[in-house]
Design an enzyme around this catalytic site. Structure first.
Site, PDB file in Angstrom:
ATOM      1  N   LYS A 129       0.814  -1.222   0.000  1.00 23.33           N
ATOM      2  CA  LYS A 129       0.000   0.000   0.000  1.00 23.33           C
ATOM      3  C   LYS A 129       0.843   1.266   0.000  1.00 23.33           C
ATOM      4  CE  LYS A 129      -0.498  -0.772   4.945  1.00 23.33           C
ATOM      5  NZ  LYS A 129      -0.034  -2.176   4.890  1.00 23.33           N
ATOM      6  N   GLU A 188      -5.246  -5.595  -5.666  1.00 18.78           N
ATOM      7  CA  GLU A 188      -6.385  -5.783  -4.766  1.00 18.78           C
ATOM      8  C   GLU A 188      -5.948  -5.863  -3.305  1.00 18.78           C
ATOM      9  OE1 GLU A 188      -9.783  -5.539  -3.718  1.00 18.78           O
ATOM     10  OE2 GLU A 188     -10.085  -6.448  -5.687  1.00 18.78           O
ATOM     11  N   VAL A 214      -5.336  -2.781  -0.442  1.00 16.44           N
ATOM     12  CA  VAL A 214      -6.387  -2.076   0.307  1.00 16.44           C
ATOM     13  C   VAL A 214      -7.309  -3.099   0.959  1.00 16.44           C
ATOM     14  CG1 VAL A 214      -8.315  -0.454   0.202  1.00 16.44           C
ATOM     15  CG2 VAL A 214      -6.348  -0.142  -1.311  1.00 16.44           C
ATOM     16  N   GLY A 264      -7.056  -5.799   2.721  1.00 17.37           N
ATOM     17  CA  GLY A 264      -6.778  -7.229   2.814  1.00 17.37           C
ATOM     18  C   GLY A 264      -7.671  -8.088   1.947  1.00 17.37           C
ATOM     19  N   GLU A 268       1.713  -4.321  15.238  1.00 17.33           N
ATOM     20  CA  GLU A 268       3.162  -4.473  15.279  1.00 17.33           C
ATOM     21  C   GLU A 268       3.695  -4.006  16.639  1.00 17.33           C
ATOM     22  OE1 GLU A 268       4.875  -5.841  12.881  1.00 17.33           O
ATOM     23  OE2 GLU A 268       3.269  -5.931  11.384  1.00 17.33           O
ATOM     24  N   LYS A 284      -4.048   3.671   2.125  1.00 12.90           N
ATOM     25  CA  LYS A 284      -5.078   2.887   1.430  1.00 12.90           C
ATOM     26  C   LYS A 284      -6.146   3.794   0.833  1.00 12.90           C
ATOM     27  CE  LYS A 284      -4.386  -0.990   4.625  1.00 12.90           C
ATOM     28  NZ  LYS A 284      -4.946  -1.723   5.779  1.00 12.90           N
ATOM     29  N   GLY A 328      -3.919 -10.415   7.501  1.00 11.20           N
ATOM     30  CA  GLY A 328      -3.569 -11.785   7.826  1.00 11.20           C
ATOM     31  C   GLY A 328      -2.994 -12.518   6.635  1.00 11.20           C
TER      32      GLY A 328
END
Length: 328
Positions: A104, A128, A131, A133, A189, A204, A302
């Protein structure tokens, strides 16, 4: 049967997810696409460490070695920062490779340039996964824009902040406690700045702005406010009033043609399309001239949600090249 050779750049969570899905879905992809996909190179920073059993012979630390692979046609990019990702993809496009990215940061800033290069070289760019996931917002918006005009886009584009706000409301936790839980679960994180400050959602949003309006606002003009200062007391007060905090990224085209964007906490009621979206889910609501308001929701991050839409981009690209439509 024709064989398509592919490379994966970056072999962290998403890169490994791509590899697993391509192997697990190999037979199904072969039947639907009429081609055999073979991952022949994996670019890593340390080729001495095997992340997935049986992949050591595929790993290299050299992008030149990746691009020297005879017959390479598709490059999956799962690197975090703008560079060296953009330089690598630029080289891949020059080698007539289709490229699929989840980056992104890079795509928000260099996406238009990359797509122009791809068009000049007769290849496609899939983005795709950059943005929201696993939420197929890019494909959906592209289809809508064939007929509709989009006037406004609102979205929950970061699963970490949505998870934190959900826990603050449902469990009565403080921001700090919810953040620690998100970190322990791998949603945030160790340095959560990009998530909680709104910078992740901002990047995004700029990608969606480019798609919806063919332009982005001046980045320095966009107000970006995080969720760090929201207190448990504020969340409880909002809940008593039937309202929920959502960290909303919004871009709209005003009547004078100006593109205006903002990322900030927003109180929404039960009538708002983002009201029921909890936990790590992402959602995007688009206001259009013919359909009205359309909302789409799904997992925002994920290994498998992100990797799966990258493989779907691959299937779509190969379907276009072969002249048929692929549905997975």
């Amino acid at each position: 049967m024709a064989t398509i050779k592919a490379a994966i750049l970056g072999f962290g969570t998403v890169g490994q997810g791509i590899y697993h899905i391509l192997n697990e879905k190999r037979q199904e992809l072969r039947e639907k696409l009429g081609v055999e996909l073979e991952v022949t190179k994996i670019l890593v920073t340390d080729a001495s460490r095997e992340r997935v059993p049986g992949t050591h012979h595929l790993m290299t630390e050299s992008i030149d070695e990746v691009l020297a692979e005879k017959g390479l046609q598709v490059v999956f990019e799962a690197i975090v920062n703008e560079e060296p990702a953009f330089s690598y993809l630029k080289q891949a496009v020059a080698h007539k490779c289709h490229v699929i990215t989840a980056n992104k940061v890079m795509f928000a800033k260099r996406g238009a340039e990359l797509e122009a290069l791809a068009k000049a070289n007769g290849v496609f760019v899939g983005y795709e996964a950059s943005v929201a996931g696993g939420v197929p917002i890019i494909k959906t918006m592209k289809n809508i824009l064939l007929v509709n005009d989009v006037s406004r886009v609102q979205g929950i584009l970061n699963g970490t902040t949505n998870y934190i706000l959900t826990k603050m409301r449902a469990e009565g936790w403080s921001f700090d406690d919810a953040l620690k839980e998100a970190q322990s679960l791998g949603y945030a994180e160790a340095d959560p700045f990009n998530d909680v400050s709104g910078q992740d959602a901002f990047k995004k949003l700029m990608i969606l702005s480019s798609l919806a309006f063919d332009e982005q606002p001046n980045w320095s003009d966009v107000e970006v406010i995080g969720i760090e200062k929201i207190t448990a007391a504020q969340v409880a007060e909002a809940t008593e009033k039937g309202l929920r905090y959502r960290h909303v990224a919004e871009v709209e085209k005003r009547a004078n043609g100006e593109i205006h964007a903002k990322v900030s906490p927003l109180l929404v009621d039960k009538e708002h399309p983002l009201y029921p979206v909890d936990d790590v889910f992402n959602a995007v609501a688009m206001e259009t001239n013919y359909i009205g308001t359309l909302s789409i929701t799904g997992p925002g991050a994920g290994m498998y949600p992100t990797a799966s839409v990258m493989v779907e981009d691959y299937a779509e690209i190969i379907g276009k090249r072969a002249g048929f439509t692929v549905t997975i």
